[in-house]
Design a protein around this motif. Sequence first.
Motif, PDB file in Angstrom:
ATOM      1  N   ALA A   7       7.233  10.084  -6.900  1.00  0.00           N
ATOM      2  CA  ALA A   7       7.234   9.890  -5.458  1.00  0.00           C
ATOM      3  C   ALA A   7       7.442   8.411  -5.143  1.00  0.00           C
ATOM      4  N   PRO A   8       8.158   8.120  -4.067  1.00  0.00           N
ATOM      5  CA  PRO A   8       8.353   6.721  -3.694  1.00  0.00           C
ATOM      6  C   PRO A   8       7.004   6.034  -3.467  1.00  0.00           C
ATOM      7  N   ALA A   9       6.960   4.757  -3.757  1.00  0.00           N
ATOM      8  CA  ALA A   9       5.743   3.986  -3.579  1.00  0.00           C
ATOM      9  C   ALA A   9       5.470   3.759  -2.097  1.00  0.00           C
ATOM     10  N   THR A  10       4.204   3.563  -1.770  1.00  0.00           N
ATOM     11  CA  THR A  10       3.815   3.159  -0.427  1.00  0.00           C
ATOM     12  C   THR A  10       3.184   1.783  -0.531  1.00  0.00           C
ATOM     13  N   VAL A  11       3.685   0.845   0.260  1.00  0.00           N
ATOM     14  CA  VAL A  11       3.199  -0.526   0.240  1.00  0.00           C
ATOM     15  C   VAL A  11       2.503  -0.795   1.562  1.00  0.00           C
ATOM     16  N   GLU A  12       1.213  -1.133   1.491  1.00  0.00           N
ATOM     17  CA  GLU A  12       0.488  -1.518   2.693  1.00  0.00           C
ATOM     18  C   GLU A  12       0.656  -3.015   2.907  1.00  0.00           C
ATOM     19  N   VAL A  13       0.974  -3.399   4.121  1.00  0.00           N
ATOM     20  CA  VAL A  13       1.200  -4.809   4.439  1.00  0.00           C
ATOM     21  C   VAL A  13       0.270  -5.237   5.571  1.00  0.00           C
ATOM     22  N   THR A  14       0.038  -6.523   5.642  1.00  0.00           N
ATOM     23  CA  THR A  14      -0.737  -7.084   6.746  1.00  0.00           C
ATOM     24  C   THR A  14       0.227  -7.640   7.782  1.00  0.00           C
TER      25      THR A  14
END
Length: 71
Positions: A7-14
Amino acid sequence: MSITTQAPATVEVTAKDCQHNGSVFCPNPKMALWSNHPRVFIDLSHDGQGQCPYCGTAYKLKAGEVLSGGH
């Protein structure tokens, strides 16, 4: 032979990770060189999330983060 899909990665950003217009770019600086593709900007200003059209990586604002209004 078996093919495993991931599955594609999920990147949490600020909010600080975002450009002044509420966008982030992909590939991001933490990605491995082998995974490079043309740089694209992902707009998070509308609903706090977006997805790269090349690699499928999803980007979303961390819970509680608010983008400043610089349009």
